[in-house]
Design an enzyme around this catalytic site. Sequence first.
Site, short mmCIF file in Angstrom:
data_model
loop_
_atom_site.label_atom_id
_atom_site.label_comp_id
_atom_site.label_asym_id
_atom_site.label_seq_id
_atom_site.Cartn_x
_atom_site.Cartn_y
_atom_site.Cartn_z
N ILE A 33 -32.13 5.20 -5.40
CA ILE A 33 -30.94 5.91 -6.00
C ILE A 33 -29.80 5.20 -5.57
CG2 ILE A 33 -31.27 8.14 -4.70
CD1 ILE A 33 -29.82 9.76 -6.81
N SER A 34 -28.60 4.93 -6.21
CA SER A 34 -27.76 4.40 -5.38
C SER A 34 -26.81 5.13 -4.63
CB SER A 34 -26.72 3.81 -6.39
OG SER A 34 -27.32 2.98 -7.35
N GLN A 35 -26.21 4.63 -3.36
CA GLN A 35 -25.48 5.45 -2.49
C GLN A 35 -24.37 6.24 -3.40
OE1 GLN A 35 -23.73 2.86 0.28
NE2 GLN A 35 -22.47 4.35 1.12
#
Length: 225
Positions: A74-76
């Site tokens: 999951i992206s930052q």
Amino acid sequence: MSVFSRPDPAARGVGMTSQRARDRLVERLAGEGIRDRRVLDVMRTLPRHQFIDEALASRAYEDTALPIGKSQTISQPFVVARMTEALIEHRLPQRVLEIGTGSGYQCAVLSLLVEQMFTVERIDELLRNARRRFRKLGLDNIRSRHDDGRLGWSDEAPFDAIIVTAAGAALESALLSQLAPQGCLVAPVGPTGRQTLMRVRAGDDGWLEENLGAVSFVPLRGGTE
Ligand code: SAH
């Protein structure tokens, strides 16, 4: 349309205990230069912990990427905020295509800002988890598809904006061809360790390309699994 308009009691309970953590995350994002109130407000509302495994939920409001299985992440939050801001800066798009559903978090953020989301994921198991989360949160303006997203979604084109959340070697021409006039595409481009976030807009005489800085994404891969 809001995650609070169709509350799921269980979701709301956990969400409430995380509100302070989300407020702190949003303050941090603002301090790091995210200025668009619309983006900050949505990220203050949306329970990111519901997009990751329970074992990692306590880390959901740290500003880091986290594993979601199948070697994907999951992206930052900062990157989600920056990409969302870049995508809606010049004009709020109505129909948006995302390539790389992953956990579904980036898509969910956008779904609370635009009219209709389309998202494509090549790994079936991740897509099924994301769909379950969309349903649970009552996000009903998202259509999703299991496919190689490098081809876009031609039956639904054109899109006012396209966001790619995995890095390819170059900008995909199939995706550019599915942009509406004045459309905007945001995508990481380049090999692992040397990626840049690109924004491309259709100008009067050709594409307008901007480099939005260094990023680190998982690679865009062909085929499905
Ligand atoms: N937007 C996601 C980020 C997930 S990481 C989130 O908010 O969680 C990138 C995702 O892109 C991975 O799930 C990976 O499987 C997917 N992906 C990689 N190549 C793809 C392709 N060609 N088509 C569709 N999805 C792809």
